[in-house]
Each structure stands twice: as structure tokens, then as C-alpha cells.
Design a protein around this motif. Structure first.
Motif, PDB file in Angstrom:
ATOM      1  N   HIS A   1      -8.595  54.869  84.016  1.00  0.00           N
ATOM      2  CA  HIS A   1      -7.549  55.899  83.950  1.00  0.00           C
ATOM      3  C   HIS A   1      -6.637  55.878  85.179  1.00  0.00           C
ATOM      4  CE1 HIS A   1      -9.875  57.289  80.586  1.00  0.00           C
ATOM      5  NE2 HIS A   1     -10.913  57.533  81.384  1.00  0.00           N
ATOM      6  N   TRP A   2      -6.273  54.687  85.645  1.00  0.00           N
ATOM      7  CA  TRP A   2      -5.356  54.524  86.776  1.00  0.00           C
ATOM      8  C   TRP A   2      -3.983  54.974  86.314  1.00  0.00           C
ATOM      9  CZ3 TRP A   2      -5.847  53.359  91.823  1.00  0.00           C
ATOM     10  CH2 TRP A   2      -4.740  52.880  92.521  1.00  0.00           C
ATOM     11  N   GLN A   3      -3.445  55.992  86.935  1.00  0.00           N
ATOM     12  CA  GLN A   3      -2.161  56.543  86.490  1.00  0.00           C
ATOM     13  C   GLN A   3      -1.245  56.773  87.685  1.00  0.00           C
ATOM     14  OE1 GLN A   3      -2.526  60.281  84.438  1.00  0.00           O
ATOM     15  NE2 GLN A   3      -0.393  60.269  83.810  1.00  0.00           N
ATOM     16  N   ASP A   4      -0.031  56.261  87.593  1.00  0.00           N
ATOM     17  CA  ASP A   4       0.971  56.479  88.628  1.00  0.00           C
ATOM     18  C   ASP A   4       1.577  57.858  88.387  1.00  0.00           C
ATOM     19  OD1 ASP A   4       3.233  56.540  90.281  1.00  0.00           O
ATOM     20  OD2 ASP A   4       3.630  54.409  90.009  1.00  0.00           O
ATOM     21  N   ILE A   5       1.375  58.761  89.329  1.00  0.00           N
ATOM     22  CA  ILE A   5       1.899  60.129  89.187  1.00  0.00           C
ATOM     23  C   ILE A   5       2.997  60.407  90.212  1.00  0.00           C
ATOM     24  CG2 ILE A   5      -0.214  61.024  88.127  1.00  0.00           C
ATOM     25  CD1 ILE A   5      -0.902  62.307  90.871  1.00  0.00           C
ATOM     26  N   THR A   6       3.603  59.341  90.723  1.00  0.00           N
ATOM     27  CA  THR A   6       4.617  59.481  91.771  1.00  0.00           C
ATOM     28  C   THR A   6       5.743  60.415  91.366  1.00  0.00           C
ATOM     29  OG1 THR A   6       4.089  57.253  92.531  1.00  0.00           O
ATOM     30  CG2 THR A   6       6.185  58.196  93.273  1.00  0.00           C
ATOM     31  N   ARG A   7       6.199  60.327  90.137  1.00  0.00           N
ATOM     32  CA  ARG A   7       7.350  61.124  89.699  1.00  0.00           C
ATOM     33  C   ARG A   7       7.023  62.603  89.500  1.00  0.00           C
ATOM     34  NH1 ARG A   7      11.890  58.115  87.240  1.00  0.00           N
ATOM     35  NH2 ARG A   7      11.469  55.912  87.639  1.00  0.00           N
ATOM     36  N   HIS A   8       5.751  62.936  89.358  1.00  0.00           N
ATOM     37  CA  HIS A   8       5.437  64.341  89.068  1.00  0.00           C
ATOM     38  C   HIS A   8       4.245  64.884  89.866  1.00  0.00           C
ATOM     39  CE1 HIS A   8       2.162  62.953  86.417  1.00  0.00           C
ATOM     40  NE2 HIS A   8       3.002  62.019  86.045  1.00  0.00           N
ATOM     41  N   TRP A   9       3.951  64.286  91.027  1.00  0.00           N
ATOM     42  CA  TRP A   9       2.823  64.786  91.823  1.00  0.00           C
ATOM     43  C   TRP A   9       3.051  66.207  92.320  1.00  0.00           C
ATOM     44  CZ3 TRP A   9       3.516  66.423  96.744  1.00  0.00           C
ATOM     45  CH2 TRP A   9       4.595  65.916  97.472  1.00  0.00           C
ATOM     46  N   GLN A  10       4.320  66.624  92.405  1.00  0.00           N
ATOM     47  CA  GLN A  10       4.621  67.974  92.895  1.00  0.00           C
ATOM     48  C   GLN A  10       4.075  69.056  91.965  1.00  0.00           C
ATOM     49  OE1 GLN A  10       6.834  65.508  92.507  1.00  0.00           O
ATOM     50  NE2 GLN A  10       7.858  65.156  94.455  1.00  0.00           N
ATOM     51  N   ALA A  11       3.754  68.678  90.725  1.00  0.00           N
ATOM     52  CA  ALA A  11       3.180  69.635  89.774  1.00  0.00           C
ATOM     53  C   ALA A  11       1.663  69.465  89.657  1.00  0.00           C
ATOM     54  CB  ALA A  11       3.829  69.443  88.402  1.00  0.00           C
ATOM     55  N   HIS A  12       1.088  68.562  90.416  1.00  0.00           N
ATOM     56  CA  HIS A  12      -0.352  68.272  90.374  1.00  0.00           C
ATOM     57  C   HIS A  12      -1.121  69.389  91.084  1.00  0.00           C
ATOM     58  CE1 HIS A  12      -4.119  66.111  91.139  1.00  0.00           C
ATOM     59  NE2 HIS A  12      -3.760  65.308  90.146  1.00  0.00           N
ATOM     60  N   PRO A  13      -2.327  69.709  90.630  1.00  0.00           N
ATOM     61  CA  PRO A  13      -3.118  70.746  91.307  1.00  0.00           C
ATOM     62  C   PRO A  13      -3.374  70.447  92.792  1.00  0.00           C
ATOM     63  CG  PRO A  13      -4.092  70.214  89.180  1.00  0.00           C
ATOM     64  CD  PRO A  13      -2.974  69.231  89.404  1.00  0.00           C
ATOM     65  N   LEU A  14      -3.344  69.190  93.188  1.00  0.00           N
ATOM     66  CA  LEU A  14      -3.557  68.821  94.590  1.00  0.00           C
ATOM     67  C   LEU A  14      -2.246  68.539  95.324  1.00  0.00           C
ATOM     68  CD1 LEU A  14      -6.628  66.488  94.064  1.00  0.00           C
ATOM     69  CD2 LEU A  14      -6.640  68.784  95.045  1.00  0.00           C
ATOM     70  N   ARG A  15      -1.165  69.127  94.859  1.00  0.00           N
ATOM     71  CA  ARG A  15       0.161  68.843  95.439  1.00  0.00           C
ATOM     72  C   ARG A  15       0.215  69.108  96.943  1.00  0.00           C
ATOM     73  NH1 ARG A  15       0.548  72.727  91.823  1.00  0.00           N
ATOM     74  NH2 ARG A  15       0.775  74.855  92.544  1.00  0.00           N
ATOM     75  N   SER A  16      -0.469  70.132  97.391  1.00  0.00           N
ATOM     76  CA  SER A  16      -0.466  70.452  98.816  1.00  0.00           C
ATOM     77  C   SER A  16      -1.155  69.347  99.622  1.00  0.00           C
ATOM     78  CB  SER A  16      -1.162  71.794  99.024  1.00  0.00           C
ATOM     79  OG  SER A  16      -0.994  72.225 100.327  1.00  0.00           O
TER      80      SER A  16
END
Length: 115
Positions: free
Chosen positions: A72-87
Motif C-alpha cells: 500500500h505504498w501511496q504518494d500523498i504529497t498533493r494532499h498530506w495537509q489533510a492527513h491525520p498526521l499533517r502536523s
């Protein structure tokens, strides 16, 4: 993660290197147990890409970490700001090792005064 001889970290370094990350400058943002057979992780590459992954192995079986695989390797570069670990991801951008180093010449300059 960078220097530990613990089996899990050795294997994770191998797996991340296989995916093109430079271990000396990549930042492991998060790695957390997710059931008996996986850990979820987030890593920041030296190029500034953010990836989420599952590290899969039998956590209950001694030595199985040496055979772990990334799923499940996923590039989340474009939307990491909405990730639960964004901070935590934002902190990783601030604290990650520099890819480029700047060296300053510290030799003292002298000024000539015209007579």
C-alpha cells in the motif's frame, strides 16, 4: 532508523532504499503498530515527496521483521495537509536533514586603504 541494528530498522532501510529513498536524508514521520501483522508508516523523501505505507510482517513471530514487505505504498504529497498526521509531516519538512550543504569561506578579508 538510520543506524539501528535492530532487525526491523535494517529491513525498513532496505525497503525504502529499493523505493529510491536516500536513508541519510529521508525522515520517518510515523511508524505505528496496526494489528498483529502490520505497521503503518509515513515517510518524507529527500526530494520532498510524502509517502504512506504499510509494513507487513508477523509481529508476533520472532525474526519475521527481517522478511517484512511494504504494501500500500501511496504518494500523498498533493494532499498530506489533510492527513491525520499533517502536523507531524509539517514538522518533518522543517527538521529534515538538508540535501545541500552550504560552506562559507571564513577567511578574514582585509581592506586596503589608499595612501
Amino acid at each position: 532508523m538510520r543506524a539501528s541494528k535492530f532487525g526491523l530498522w535494517v529491513r525498513l532501510r532496505q525497503l525504502l532504499t529499493e523505493r529510491g529513498l536516500t536513508i541519510s536524508t529521508a525522515v520517518l514521520v510515523h511508524l505505528f503498530p496496526d494489528g498483529p501483522e502490520a505497521e503503518t508508516g509515513v515517510v518524507l523523501s529527500d526530494g520532498g515527496r510524502v509517502h504512506e505505507f504499510a509494513l507487513v510482517y508477523n509481529r508476533m513471530k520472532k525474526g519475521s521483521d527481517r522478511h517484512a514487505v511494504i504494501e500500500h505504498w501511496q504518494d500523498i504529497t498533493r494532499h498530506w495537509q489533510a492527513h491525520p498526521l499533517r502536523s507531524e509531516i509539517a514538522d518533518a519538512f522543517v527538521w529534515r536533514p538538508s540535501v545541500r550543504r552550504t560552506y562559507f569561506d571564513l577567511t578574514e578579508e582585509t581592506t586596503r586603504v589608499a595612501d
